[in-house]
Scaffold this motif. Structure first.
Motif, PDB file in Angstrom:
ATOM      1  N   UNK A  24      10.700 -17.056   0.386  1.00 20.28           N
ATOM      2  CA  UNK A  24      10.483 -17.368   1.807  1.00 20.28           C
ATOM      3  C   UNK A  24       9.500 -16.395   2.457  1.00 20.28           C
ATOM      4  N   UNK A  25       9.618 -15.093   2.134  1.00 25.59           N
ATOM      5  CA  UNK A  25       8.765 -14.070   2.744  1.00 25.59           C
ATOM      6  C   UNK A  25       7.375 -13.999   2.132  1.00 25.59           C
ATOM      7  N   UNK A  26       7.245 -14.413   0.873  1.00 20.22           N
ATOM      8  CA  UNK A  26       6.006 -14.187   0.130  1.00 20.22           C
ATOM      9  C   UNK A  26       4.874 -15.111   0.566  1.00 20.22           C
ATOM     10  N   UNK A  55       1.865  -0.675  -3.426  1.00 22.28           N
ATOM     11  CA  UNK A  55       0.726  -0.278  -2.588  1.00 22.28           C
ATOM     12  C   UNK A  55       0.129  -1.483  -1.869  1.00 22.28           C
ATOM     13  N   UNK A  56       0.285  -2.669  -2.452  1.00 22.60           N
ATOM     14  CA  UNK A  56      -0.252  -3.901  -1.858  1.00 22.60           C
ATOM     15  C   UNK A  56       0.815  -4.678  -1.080  1.00 22.60           C
ATOM     16  N   UNK A  57       1.932  -4.040  -0.777  1.00 26.59           N
ATOM     17  CA  UNK A  57       3.051  -4.698  -0.083  1.00 26.59           C
ATOM     18  C   UNK A  57       3.550  -5.892  -0.909  1.00 26.59           C
ATOM     19  N   UNK A  58       3.787  -5.634  -2.193  1.00 29.40           N
ATOM     20  CA  UNK A  58       4.257  -6.662  -3.114  1.00 29.40           C
ATOM     21  C   UNK A  58       5.328  -6.054  -4.014  1.00 29.40           C
ATOM     22  N   UNK A  89       8.570 -13.038 -15.128  1.00 26.00           N
ATOM     23  CA  UNK A  89       8.717 -12.103 -14.015  1.00 26.00           C
ATOM     24  C   UNK A  89       7.810 -12.626 -12.910  1.00 26.00           C
ATOM     25  N   UNK A  90       8.214 -12.404 -11.678  1.00 27.04           N
ATOM     26  CA  UNK A  90       7.461 -12.923 -10.547  1.00 27.04           C
ATOM     27  C   UNK A  90       6.954 -11.755  -9.702  1.00 27.04           C
ATOM     28  N   UNK A  91       5.654 -11.801  -9.408  1.00 22.80           N
ATOM     29  CA  UNK A  91       5.058 -10.827  -8.488  1.00 22.80           C
ATOM     30  C   UNK A  91       5.009 -11.499  -7.119  1.00 22.80           C
ATOM     31  N   UNK A  98      -4.752 -12.174  -1.989  1.00 20.84           N
ATOM     32  CA  UNK A  98      -5.866 -11.778  -2.851  1.00 20.84           C
ATOM     33  C   UNK A  98      -5.616 -10.394  -3.462  1.00 20.84           C
ATOM     34  N   UNK A  99      -5.113  -9.471  -2.669  1.00 24.54           N
ATOM     35  CA  UNK A  99      -4.853  -8.115  -3.167  1.00 24.54           C
ATOM     36  C   UNK A  99      -3.737  -8.122  -4.213  1.00 24.54           C
TER      37      UNK A  99
END
Length: 186
Positions: A24-26, A55-58, A89-91, A98-99
């Motif tokens: 939901x947030x991604x 570092x990329x808020x992920x 695995x999910x990023x 893009x980042x």
């Protein structure tokens, strides 16, 4: 101590809820194979990848395909089923897609000879995208760079106008300075 069926069910429900919140947030969710043909990512490599994504808020989460599939079906996305084969695995990227894509793909390229994690597909704005589209997204400038470019384009006419308005004053100051220097010399 043995876990009861009720405890296992409760744990599965918590995992499903967590996955649902992540989707939901991604802004982007990238499915990856983190094991590959031979040896998978080591703990150190997994930690390094998580750090780069942070570092990329992920974030990078390992999850069972059945849990991912169930969560996606609850969200109305069935097209991803064919990509949910083998270890996954999910990023999850929460700000700049893009980042996040660039971080995952660049990390994969750095890992010789395995090139893990290997991207399978991604979900962006409720649609499944393949690895070619993911690579195209990763090649885009980051959101911050795009904002700076846009701001530069918006400010360019103002700078030109300001330069034109200041030109006569600058010319007059130069003439007066030259006249004053000549007067002091002679």
């Amino acid at each position: 101590m043995q876990k009861t069926a009720a405890q296992n069910r409760e744990r599965r429900q918590e995992s499903l809820q967590t996955l649902r919140e992540c989707f939901d947030k991604a802004s982007i969710a990238i499915f990856t194979d983190y094991r590959g043909e031979a040896a998978g990512l080591t703990v150190k490599e997994m930690t390094d990848l998580r750090g780069k994504l942070r570092d990329q808020k992920a974030e990078f989460r390992v999850a069972k395909n059945t849990m991912i599939r169930r969560t996606l079906h609850d969200l109305g996305i069935q097209e991803a089923d064919s990509y949910l084969q083998g270890p996954t695995a999910v990023a999850f990227g929460y700000e700049d897609p893009a980042a996040t894509a660039k971080a995952v793909l660049d990390f994969s390229k750095e890992q010789k000879p395995n090139r893990l994690p290997q991207a399978k597909a991604a979900i962006m704005e409720g649609r499944v995208i393949d690895t070619q589209a993911l690579e195209a997204i990763a090649s885009l400038p980051s959101l911050e760079v795009l904002r700076m470019q846009l701001l530069g384009l918006m400010l360019a006419p103002h700078r030109q106008l300001l330069g034109m308005l200041n030109a006569p004053g600058r010319s007059m100051a130069t003439v007066l300075d030259a006249w004053n220097t000549k007067r002091q010399e002679g």
